[in-house]
Design a protein around this motif. Structure first.
Motif, PDB file in Angstrom:
ATOM      1  N   LEU A 191      43.837  29.601  39.613  1.00  0.00           N
ATOM      2  CA  LEU A 191      42.848  29.975  38.315  1.00  0.00           C
ATOM      3  C   LEU A 191      41.469  29.264  38.698  1.00  0.00           C
ATOM      4  O   LEU A 191      40.279  30.038  38.560  1.00  0.00           O
ATOM      5  N   ARG A 192      41.534  28.152  38.915  1.00  0.00           N
ATOM      6  CA  ARG A 192      40.248  27.147  38.917  1.00  0.00           C
ATOM      7  C   ARG A 192      39.625  27.644  40.340  1.00  0.00           C
ATOM      8  O   ARG A 192      38.410  27.648  40.019  1.00  0.00           O
ATOM      9  N   MET A 193      40.266  27.696  41.433  1.00  0.00           N
ATOM     10  CA  MET A 193      39.471  27.902  42.512  1.00  0.00           C
ATOM     11  C   MET A 193      39.051  29.305  42.617  1.00  0.00           C
ATOM     12  O   MET A 193      37.998  29.460  43.188  1.00  0.00           O
ATOM     13  N   SER A 194      39.849  30.192  42.020  1.00  0.00           N
ATOM     14  CA  SER A 194      39.381  31.957  42.284  1.00  0.00           C
ATOM     15  C   SER A 194      38.037  32.079  41.358  1.00  0.00           C
ATOM     16  O   SER A 194      37.612  32.948  41.369  1.00  0.00           O
ATOM     17  N   ARG A 195      37.843  31.063  40.346  1.00  0.00           N
ATOM     18  CA  ARG A 195      36.281  31.230  39.849  1.00  0.00           C
ATOM     19  C   ARG A 195      35.195  30.822  40.546  1.00  0.00           C
ATOM     20  O   ARG A 195      34.003  31.425  40.178  1.00  0.00           O
ATOM     21  N   ILE A 196      35.504  30.019  41.706  1.00  0.00           N
ATOM     22  CA  ILE A 196      34.280  29.601  42.473  1.00  0.00           C
ATOM     23  C   ILE A 196      34.412  30.050  43.860  1.00  0.00           C
ATOM     24  O   ILE A 196      33.125  29.703  44.720  1.00  0.00           O
ATOM     25  N   HIS A 197      35.615  30.345  44.200  1.00  0.00           N
ATOM     26  CA  HIS A 197      35.688  30.773  45.840  1.00  0.00           C
ATOM     27  C   HIS A 197      36.226  31.895  45.903  1.00  0.00           C
ATOM     28  O   HIS A 197      37.297  32.349  45.289  1.00  0.00           O
ATOM     29  N   PRO A 198      36.232  32.767  47.035  1.00  0.00           N
ATOM     30  CA  PRO A 198      36.893  33.917  47.095  1.00  0.00           C
ATOM     31  C   PRO A 198      38.403  33.704  47.571  1.00  0.00           C
ATOM     32  O   PRO A 198      38.619  32.478  47.949  1.00  0.00           O
ATOM     33  N   VAL A 199      39.330  34.496  47.604  1.00  0.00           N
ATOM     34  CA  VAL A 199      40.586  34.332  47.956  1.00  0.00           C
ATOM     35  C   VAL A 199      40.890  35.525  48.527  1.00  0.00           C
ATOM     36  O   VAL A 199      40.565  36.764  48.242  1.00  0.00           O
ATOM     37  N   ALA A 200      41.798  35.206  49.809  1.00  0.00           N
ATOM     38  CA  ALA A 200      42.269  36.387  50.777  1.00  0.00           C
ATOM     39  C   ALA A 200      43.811  36.226  50.861  1.00  0.00           C
ATOM     40  O   ALA A 200      44.429  35.174  50.673  1.00  0.00           O
ATOM     41  N   ASN A 201      44.402  37.391  51.136  1.00  0.00           N
ATOM     42  CA  ASN A 201      45.655  37.436  51.547  1.00  0.00           C
ATOM     43  C   ASN A 201      46.022  38.431  52.728  1.00  0.00           C
ATOM     44  O   ASN A 201      45.211  39.441  53.151  1.00  0.00           O
ATOM     45  N   HIS A 202      47.030  38.116  53.498  1.00  0.00           N
ATOM     46  CA  HIS A 202      47.533  38.911  54.444  1.00  0.00           C
ATOM     47  C   HIS A 202      49.084  39.318  54.164  1.00  0.00           C
ATOM     48  O   HIS A 202      49.494  38.886  53.129  1.00  0.00           O
ATOM     49  N   HIS A 203      49.676  40.101  55.132  1.00  0.00           N
ATOM     50  CA  HIS A 203      51.067  40.527  54.876  1.00  0.00           C
ATOM     51  C   HIS A 203      52.222  39.958  55.735  1.00  0.00           C
ATOM     52  O   HIS A 203      53.149  40.619  55.463  1.00  0.00           O
ATOM     53  N   GLY A 204      51.759  38.909  56.233  1.00  0.00           N
ATOM     54  CA  GLY A 204      52.944  38.186  57.000  1.00  0.00           C
ATOM     55  C   GLY A 204      53.833  37.490  55.972  1.00  0.00           C
ATOM     56  O   GLY A 204      53.372  37.057  54.877  1.00  0.00           O
ATOM     57  N   ILE A 205      55.074  37.608  56.605  1.00  0.00           N
ATOM     58  CA  ILE A 205      56.152  36.665  55.556  1.00  0.00           C
ATOM     59  C   ILE A 205      56.117  35.419  56.094  1.00  0.00           C
ATOM     60  O   ILE A 205      56.506  34.974  57.321  1.00  0.00           O
ATOM     61  N   VAL A 206      55.685  34.261  55.471  1.00  0.00           N
ATOM     62  CA  VAL A 206      55.336  32.960  55.945  1.00  0.00           C
ATOM     63  C   VAL A 206      56.074  31.994  55.286  1.00  0.00           C
ATOM     64  O   VAL A 206      56.190  30.796  55.810  1.00  0.00           O
ATOM     65  N   ALA A 207      56.970  32.063  54.472  1.00  0.00           N
ATOM     66  CA  ALA A 207      57.713  31.021  53.783  1.00  0.00           C
ATOM     67  C   ALA A 207      58.984  31.546  53.200  1.00  0.00           C
ATOM     68  O   ALA A 207      59.109  32.734  52.966  1.00  0.00           O
ATOM     69  N   GLU A 208      60.106  30.575  52.904  1.00  0.00           N
ATOM     70  CA  GLU A 208      61.195  30.958  52.225  1.00  0.00           C
ATOM     71  C   GLU A 208      61.527  30.049  51.194  1.00  0.00           C
ATOM     72  O   GLU A 208      61.586  28.674  51.352  1.00  0.00           O
ATOM     73  N   TYR A 209      61.814  30.550  50.078  1.00  0.00           N
ATOM     74  CA  TYR A 209      61.868  30.197  48.798  1.00  0.00           C
ATOM     75  C   TYR A 209      63.270  29.873  48.413  1.00  0.00           C
ATOM     76  O   TYR A 209      64.075  31.005  48.349  1.00  0.00           O
ATOM     77  N   ARG A 210      63.951  28.518  48.488  1.00  0.00           N
ATOM     78  CA  ARG A 210      65.427  28.345  48.261  1.00  0.00           C
ATOM     79  C   ARG A 210      65.941  28.399  46.825  1.00  0.00           C
ATOM     80  O   ARG A 210      65.465  27.690  45.983  1.00  0.00           O
ATOM     81  N   ARG A 211      66.929  29.149  46.516  1.00  0.00           N
ATOM     82  CA  ARG A 211      67.270  29.422  45.237  1.00  0.00           C
ATOM     83  C   ARG A 211      68.794  28.431  45.078  1.00  0.00           C
ATOM     84  O   ARG A 211      69.634  28.743  45.888  1.00  0.00           O
ATOM     85  N   HIS A 212      68.694  27.271  44.291  1.00  0.00           N
ATOM     86  CA  HIS A 212      69.790  26.318  44.607  1.00  0.00           C
ATOM     87  C   HIS A 212      70.319  26.088  42.927  1.00  0.00           C
ATOM     88  O   HIS A 212      71.202  25.038  43.070  1.00  0.00           O
ATOM     89  N   GLY A 213      69.828  26.577  42.002  1.00  0.00           N
ATOM     90  CA  GLY A 213      70.273  25.982  40.734  1.00  0.00           C
ATOM     91  C   GLY A 213      69.557  25.061  40.014  1.00  0.00           C
ATOM     92  O   GLY A 213      69.659  24.864  38.760  1.00  0.00           O
ATOM     93  N   ASN A 214      68.870  24.202  40.845  1.00  0.00           N
ATOM     94  CA  ASN A 214      68.031  23.236  40.059  1.00  0.00           C
ATOM     95  C   ASN A 214      66.501  23.482  40.240  1.00  0.00           C
ATOM     96  O   ASN A 214      65.826  22.554  39.847  1.00  0.00           O
ATOM     97  N   ASN A 215      66.118  24.977  40.299  1.00  0.00           N
ATOM     98  CA  ASN A 215      64.829  25.184  40.553  1.00  0.00           C
ATOM     99  C   ASN A 215      63.981  24.936  39.114  1.00  0.00           C
ATOM    100  O   ASN A 215      64.767  25.280  38.211  1.00  0.00           O
ATOM    101  N   MET A 216      62.704  24.353  39.252  1.00  0.00           N
ATOM    102  CA  MET A 216      62.028  24.307  37.908  1.00  0.00           C
ATOM    103  C   MET A 216      61.917  25.664  37.133  1.00  0.00           C
ATOM    104  O   MET A 216      61.954  25.734  36.075  1.00  0.00           O
ATOM    105  N   SER A 217      62.025  26.844  37.964  1.00  0.00           N
ATOM    106  CA  SER A 217      61.542  28.048  37.283  1.00  0.00           C
ATOM    107  C   SER A 217      62.633  28.649  36.677  1.00  0.00           C
ATOM    108  O   SER A 217      62.645  29.572  35.640  1.00  0.00           O
ATOM    109  N   TYR A 218      63.946  28.074  36.840  1.00  0.00           N
ATOM    110  CA  TYR A 218      65.222  28.584  35.793  1.00  0.00           C
ATOM    111  C   TYR A 218      64.958  27.971  34.533  1.00  0.00           C
ATOM    112  O   TYR A 218      65.362  28.523  33.570  1.00  0.00           O
TER     113      TYR A 218
END
Length: 539
Positions: A191-218
């Motif tokens: 949010l902070r950077m998008s106020r002052i700089h452009p942001v771009a994206n591509h469609h490549g799959i570049v990372a893998e998020y591991r679900r293991h039960g202790n993730n913060m998002s739970y």
């Protein structure tokens, strides 16, 4: 600012640091480090920041001489990332959590996106989630749209911080990660950077998020508390307008999402809390949203599938049709629309991906080049060819300058070629390892192999298919070529999606398809596999 993944114009001067933060995740750290070391475009710095772990991550890091370890007292994820940010010297930087992994093309895809959008403060791609059984989710890729800051006010379109390649200097100038935020610190930076700089994206799959039960998002209610606190910082000052509408939509969206997770999500189920306690917690946060979610859950359980399907359609969604409601239309047949790959209707679907791949690497097609059957792609995309050869197993091909089987030793002269363009050929060779070895030998040191092979495909019709031996997956191609060229010299991609695969199997032509849908890549449905392999200049 959305771009399609391509590797044509990488800036060789661009340097990248990968900062891996760990806190008692030494069990996963080895996976994270190896995913960085296997990048198709190597990281110039790999920094592991240990945020006061007690599980001895130094024993893992000691196995890898290129990796630098920084240890500090436990100060939280933001402080650990800031430590790596200040210690790095590269132009660009990736922040990877120790329990996650990068895909092989992550750095290369990010640099290519930065090349297309040099003013961007950050660029990002897509990711998958996986569990302890290595079961992968569908790809998750969300476009940023024309106004990045409004997109972030509506929600976190990035999702996983490991998909992001930052401009290091611009992150520093923006203040880095806020150490007062134990959650949602990455969302705050976007949010902070998008106020002052452009942001771009591509469609490549570049990372893998591991679900293991202790993730913060739970921890849904904690996440809701901090995401609302972050969003409050960026509340637009005016009472109306697009920014206010986006902010209100974002606030409501986060409440709906995290209260649903509190009541029915995986994290709540893992905690084994009684449903009445979950309802009480959610009611304290928002009685209106909680009642809505409970009603929604009730209706989901009692409404017939057909009614739920129609309600989703009325909302503008495209859900899969319920059982026995699929409309097969023109595909309701046991023979394809075209049995000849679509040639009799126009251009075959696989040509779209093949030509895009070869065009993206046109700079590699130079010097003495060799192609199979004819020199079509070399003529179309070559950039400085001084000698052109054509290989064919058939002696009656008037275009052939070399006749023979690619898997037979001595058919190609040793260390003679700057580039080999071998498209849709490997499936016709039974001894594939021998063919890969011969191609390696035929390249000069520093020479490049550009190769494609079928993934999901029909074979040649009738007796012609007797010499069609193989279709490959991305994993098979990586193993096959890395064993000869070395893992760091090989970049393998799967190109296609379920739409492209179904149309290709039915023999539809490019001219009758929606080309925009072909650019969405889903590695679970590879129409073709592409390989760019470079012969080392020494050894």
């Amino acid at each position: 600012m959305n771009t399609t993944l391509s590797c044509a114009n990488l800036d060789p001067a661009g340097s990248v640091a990968v900062v891996i933060t760990t806190y008692n995740h030494a069990a996963f750290l080895d996976d994270a480090i190896r995913s960085v070391l296997c990048q198709s475009a190597p990281a110039h710095e790999i920094i592991v920041v240990d945020d006061g772990s007690t599980d001895h991550p130094e024993t893992v890091v000691s196995r890898y001489s290129p990796v630098r370890l920084i240890r500090q007292k436990n100060q939280g994820l933001s402080a650990a990332r800031n430590t790596g940010l200040k210690a790095a010297v590269s132009d660009k930087i990736v922040f990877l959590d120790a329990d996650d992994r990068l895909c092989r093309c992550a750095i290369e895809a990010g640099l290519e996106c930065f090349f297309a959008h040099p003013d961007a403060g950050l660029v990002y791609g897509g990711y998958r989630e996986f569990d302890a059984g290595c079961k992968m989710s569908e790809p998750i890729v969300r476009d940023i749209g024309p106004n990045p800051h409004l997109a972030f006010l509506r929600g976190n379109v990035i999702g996983m911080n490991g998909t992001v390649l930052f401009d290091r200097r611009r992150v520093l100038d923006a203040g880095g990660f806020d150490v007062t935020l134990p959650r949602c610190e990455d969302y705050d930076v976007y949010l902070r950077m998008s106020r002052i700089h452009p942001v771009a994206n591509h469609h490549g799959i570049v990372a893998e998020y591991r679900r293991h039960g202790n993730n913060m998002s739970y921890k849904s209610l904690e996440m809701l508390h901090w995401v609302q606190r972050v969003l409050e910082r960026y509340r637009p000052p005016n009472g109306s307008g697009p920014a206010v509408a986006a902010w209100r939509r974002g606030r409501a969206g986060w409440r709906f999402y995290y209260l649903w997770e509190t009541l029915f999500g995986e994290g709540a189920n893992r905690e084994h809390r009684p449903m009445l306690q979950r309802i009480a917690d959610a009611m304290r946060e928002s009685p209106t949203v909680t009642v809505f979610q409970l009603t929604r859950r009730f209706l989901q359980r009692i409404l017939p599938p057909g009614v739920k399907y129609m309600l989703k359609r009325l909302r503008g969604l495209r859900p899969p049709p319920p059982l026995k409601r699929v409309r097969f239309g023109h595909f309701d047949r046991i023979t394809p629309i075209s049995p000849n790959f679509g040639y009799d209707r126009g251009t075959p679907v696989d040509r779209y991906y093949i030509e895009a791949f070869v065009a993206a690497h046109r700079k590699d097609i130079q010097g003495r080049a060799l192609e199979v059957d004819d020199a079509l792609y070399c003529r179309q995309f070559g950039t400085g060819i001084v000698q052109q050869d054509v290989l064919d197993i058939r002696a009656d091909n008037p275009r052939a300058t070399i006749v023979g089987d690619l898997s037979v030793a001595g058919v190609l002269p040793q260390e003679a070629f700057d580039c080999l363009v071998v498209t849709q050929t490997l499936q016709l060779i039974y001894d594939m390892p021998a063919a890969v070895t011969e191609m390696y030998r035929a390249l000069k040191p520093g020479g490049v192999l550009l190769l494609t092979c079928p993934g999901i495909t029909q074979t040649y019709p009738g007796n012609m298919g007797e010499n069609w031996f193989w279709s490959l997956t991305r994993a098979a191609a990586e193993s096959l070529f890395s064993g000869v060229f070395g893992a760091t010299n090989v970049a393998v991609e799967a190109r296609g999606n379920v739409y492209a695969a179904v149309c290709f199997l039915e023999g539809l032509a490019l001219e009758e398809m929606d080309a925009a849908k072909l650019d969405v890549l889903d590695t679970a449905y590879p129409v073709i596999i592409t390989v760019r392999a470079v012969k080392p200049k020494e050894g």
